[in-house]
Design an enzyme around this catalytic site. Structure first.
Site, PDB file in Angstrom:
ATOM      1  N   ASP A  77     -51.609 -35.530  43.107  1.00  0.00           N
ATOM      2  CA  ASP A  77     -51.211 -34.571  42.052  1.00  0.00           C
ATOM      3  C   ASP A  77     -49.693 -34.423  41.935  1.00  0.00           C
ATOM      4  OD1 ASP A  77     -53.690 -33.846  41.102  1.00  0.00           O
ATOM      5  OD2 ASP A  77     -53.888 -32.099  42.410  1.00  0.00           O
ATOM      6  N   HIS A 134     -48.924 -23.079  42.534  1.00  0.00           N
ATOM      7  CA  HIS A 134     -49.705 -23.673  43.643  1.00  0.00           C
ATOM      8  C   HIS A 134     -48.862 -24.121  44.838  1.00  0.00           C
ATOM      9  CE1 HIS A 134     -53.270 -23.616  41.207  1.00  0.00           C
ATOM     10  NE2 HIS A 134     -52.801 -24.464  40.316  1.00  0.00           N
ATOM     11  N   GLY A 137     -51.121 -29.277  43.316  1.00  0.00           N
ATOM     12  CA  GLY A 137     -51.490 -29.044  41.910  1.00  0.00           C
ATOM     13  C   GLY A 137     -50.331 -29.082  40.928  1.00  0.00           C
ATOM     14  N   ASP A 150     -53.038 -17.907  34.133  1.00  0.00           N
ATOM     15  CA  ASP A 150     -53.395 -19.338  34.152  1.00  0.00           C
ATOM     16  C   ASP A 150     -54.880 -19.451  34.547  1.00  0.00           C
ATOM     17  OD1 ASP A 150     -51.553 -22.133  34.780  1.00  0.00           O
ATOM     18  OD2 ASP A 150     -53.594 -22.094  35.609  1.00  0.00           O
ATOM     19  N   HIS A 183     -56.222 -21.459  36.453  1.00  0.00           N
ATOM     20  CA  HIS A 183     -56.377 -21.786  37.878  1.00  0.00           C
ATOM     21  C   HIS A 183     -55.967 -20.589  38.735  1.00  0.00           C
ATOM     22  CE1 HIS A 183     -55.919 -25.809  35.973  1.00  0.00           C
ATOM     23  NE2 HIS A 183     -56.881 -26.130  36.843  1.00  0.00           N
ATOM     24  N   ASP A 204     -53.677 -23.002  30.052  1.00  0.00           N
ATOM     25  CA  ASP A 204     -54.788 -23.951  30.202  1.00  0.00           C
ATOM     26  C   ASP A 204     -56.164 -23.314  30.088  1.00  0.00           C
ATOM     27  OD1 ASP A 204     -54.312 -22.683  32.591  1.00  0.00           O
ATOM     28  OD2 ASP A 204     -53.901 -24.508  33.739  1.00  0.00           O
ATOM     29  N   TYR A 241     -52.391 -28.156  29.144  1.00  0.00           N
ATOM     30  CA  TYR A 241     -52.432 -29.625  29.067  1.00  0.00           C
ATOM     31  C   TYR A 241     -52.755 -30.134  27.667  1.00  0.00           C
ATOM     32  CZ  TYR A 241     -51.894 -28.378  33.763  1.00  0.00           C
ATOM     33  OH  TYR A 241     -51.375 -27.771  34.881  1.00  0.00           O
TER      34      TYR A 241
HETATM   35  O1  V1P Z   1     -58.509 -31.599  41.460  1.00  0.00           O
HETATM   36  C1  V1P Z   1     -57.440 -31.902  41.967  1.00  0.00           C
HETATM   37  C2  V1P Z   1     -57.313 -32.557  43.303  1.00  0.00           C
HETATM   38  C3  V1P Z   1     -58.265 -33.626  43.603  1.00  0.00           C
HETATM   39  N1  V1P Z   1     -58.311 -33.144  44.987  1.00  0.00           N
HETATM   40  C4  V1P Z   1     -59.454 -33.216  45.740  1.00  0.00           C
HETATM   41  C5  V1P Z   1     -57.796 -31.882  44.478  1.00  0.00           C
HETATM   42  N2  V1P Z   1     -56.275 -31.670  41.320  1.00  0.00           N
HETATM   43  C6  V1P Z   1     -56.192 -31.097  39.991  1.00  0.00           C
HETATM   44  C7  V1P Z   1     -54.915 -30.269  39.914  1.00  0.00           C
HETATM   45  C8  V1P Z   1     -54.868 -29.294  38.799  1.00  0.00           C
HETATM   46  C9  V1P Z   1     -53.540 -28.550  38.824  1.00  0.00           C
HETATM   47  C10 V1P Z   1     -53.440 -27.374  37.860  1.00  0.00           C
HETATM   48  C11 V1P Z   1     -52.036 -26.794  37.883  1.00  0.00           C
HETATM   49  C12 V1P Z   1     -51.829 -25.477  37.154  1.00  0.00           C
HETATM   50  O2  V1P Z   1     -52.588 -24.432  37.688  1.00  0.00           O
HETATM   51  C13 V1P Z   1     -50.355 -25.005  37.240  1.00  0.00           C
HETATM   52  C14 V1P Z   1     -49.306 -25.890  36.735  1.00  0.00           C
HETATM   53  O3  V1P Z   1     -52.219 -25.580  35.797  1.00  0.00           O
HETATM   54  C15 V1P Z   1     -56.161 -32.224  39.021  1.00  0.00           C
HETATM   55  C16 V1P Z   1     -56.962 -32.427  37.909  1.00  0.00           C
HETATM   56  C17 V1P Z   1     -58.028 -31.561  37.401  1.00  0.00           C
HETATM   57  N3  V1P Z   1     -58.754 -32.040  36.421  1.00  0.00           N
HETATM   58  O4  V1P Z   1     -58.224 -30.472  37.871  1.00  0.00           O
HETATM   59  N4  V1P Z   1     -55.330 -33.262  39.106  1.00  0.00           N
HETATM   60  C18 V1P Z   1     -55.599 -34.076  38.059  1.00  0.00           C
HETATM   61  N5  V1P Z   1     -56.585 -33.560  37.314  1.00  0.00           N
HETATM   62  C19 V1P Z   1     -54.888 -35.304  37.796  1.00  0.00           C
HETATM   63  C20 V1P Z   1     -55.105 -35.984  36.598  1.00  0.00           C
HETATM   64  C21 V1P Z   1     -54.420 -37.171  36.374  1.00  0.00           C
HETATM   65  C22 V1P Z   1     -53.523 -37.682  37.317  1.00  0.00           C
HETATM   66  C23 V1P Z   1     -53.315 -36.977  38.487  1.00  0.00           C
HETATM   67  C24 V1P Z   1     -53.983 -35.812  38.735  1.00  0.00           C
HETATM   68 ZN    ZN Z   2     -53.563 -24.074  35.555  1.00  0.00          ZN
HETATM   69 CA    CA Z   3     -54.905 -17.427  37.282  1.00  0.00          CA
END
Ligand code: V1P
Ligand code: ZN
Ligand code: CA
Length: 332
Positions: free
Chosen positions: A99, A141, A149, A176, A178, A265, A304
């Site tokens: 991430d 995060h 995150g 947010d 999350h 989001d 996003y």
């Molecule tokens: O789900 C995860 C990871 C996978 N691990 C087991 C945990 N990461 C999420 C992170 C979401 C971050 C949200 C940030 C905020 O709260 C504040 C700025 O909005 C994630 C996801 C998802 N669909 O939740 N990472 C990615 N997608 C991702 C997509 C493309 C490339 C790299 C990461």
């Molecule tokens: Zn978020």
């Molecule tokens: Ca929140």
């Protein structure tokens, strides 16, 4: 300086800040889209707003929350060749992987980003402004010694730490979709900082924390509040719960200042959040927050679907400025 700022709402902006944020892999060019929409709606030429150029955070400011090991690592990676695939176990240990890939000039980015919220917090702490907007901050995060995150450093925690030297009690509100885990973890032992996060809480949804019975620890017991919501939450549910909980917290906690993370989001059509909030719903929450009439720092966060996130933050800016947005979408 203070005369110029008197009674004005500060909008934190610098070319550097937007250039750095535009390079974030999960949010490429989002910062420019947001700032361009805010500017082209003429919000920055209203008489009650002043654009403030932030300064970079010092290493000591970064280390006021983050561990020296983590900040020293970011510093050593500042000139990391991102074209080479030489990620080490050590990097992964500090959350620099999936991430949070190592980005070019990662330390410069961290100083610039934290500096934006530090500058905002100092304006509030010095009572130069009562309201400050930093749509480029809000990285909830990041933990003491790791990225998580999409958040490399936790500008929110550092801003709250500064504000807490001047305001006895602060409420942190996290809109947010999350869970605001990094901010919660930083203050879960404190009875002076009440953290309140609204978030989707469902199987496998990042970061998988923020259950309703997660209420703080020791002296901080009851000063951590979590409102877990079902997948697909809509305005009516979100706003009704927000109104009830926020009113109760404002009445009972007697805060002197607020910090609000306005992640976009939860909006309908967000590819990560997959919920059903609209500008109207989140706008009602912000109007309620504004009615409390406390010194407030408004921050960005997730979002996003970039055009929708820009629409949200331009709209929230208009609510904060108490001005109407033109019905004509700017040509630009
Ligand atoms: O789900 C995860 C990871 C996978 N691990 C087991 C945990 N990461 C999420 C992170 C979401 C971050 C949200 C940030 C905020 O709260 C504040 C700025 O909005 C994630 C996801 C998802 N669909 O939740 N990472 C990615 N997608 C991702 C997509 C493309 C490339 C790299 C990461
Ligand atoms: Zn978020
Ligand atoms: Ca929140």
């Amino acid at each position: 300086m203070s005369e110029i700022l008197k009674n004005k709402i500060a909008y934190i902006y610098s070319d550097d800040l937007v250039t750095h944020c535009d390079k974030l892999p999960a949010m490429k060019n989002r910062a420019s889209i947001v700032h361009d929409l805010v500017r082209n709606y003429n919000l920055l030429s209203q008489e009650n707003i002043v654009v403030v150029k932030p300064r970079d955070a010092t290493e000591d400011e970064l280390k006021s929350f983050h561990s020296s090991d983590y900040i020293d690592l970011l510093k050593s990676l500042n000139s990391f060749d991102t074209s080479l695939d030489n990620i080490e176990d050590n990097h992964l240990e500090f959350g620099l992987g999936y991430d949070n890939v190592i980005i070019e000039n990662v330390f410069d980015f961290a100083s610039c980003l934290v500096g934006s919220s530090v500058s905002a917090a100092r304006l509030l702490a010095a009572k130069k402004c009562k309201t400050v907007i930093n749509w480029f901050g809000g990285w909830h995060h990041a933990q003491r010694d790791s990225a998580a995150g999409f958040c490399y450093v936790n500008d929110i925690v550092i801003a709250i730490q500064i504000m807490s030297k001047f305001f006895d009690k602060i409420i942190y509100v996290d809109l947010d979709i999350h869970h605001g885990d990094g901010v919660q973890n930083a203050f879960e032992y404190s009875s002076k900082i009440l953290t309140l996060s609204f978030h989707k809480y469902s199987q496998g949804f990042f970061p998988n924390t923020g259950n309703i019975d997660d209420i703080g620890q020791s002296q901080g017991k009851y000063y951590t509040m979590n409102i877990p919501l079902k997948d697909g939450v809509c305005d009516k549910t979100y706003v009704d719960i927000f109104n009830e909980v926020f009113s109760m917290v404002i009445e009972n906690f007697k805060a002197e200042a607020l910090v609000v993370q306005c992640g976009g989001d939860g909006l309908i059509e967000d590819p990560l959040g997959q919920c059903n909030l609209t500008l109207k719903g989140l706008g009602e929450c912000i109007n309620k927050i504004l009615k409390s009439d406390l010194p407030t720092l408004f921050l960005g966060g997730g979002g996003y679907n970039f055009p929708n996130t820009a629409r949200l933050w331009a709209y929230l800016t208009s609510l904060i400025l108490k001005t109407d947005l033109s019905n004509d979408i700017p040509d630009t």
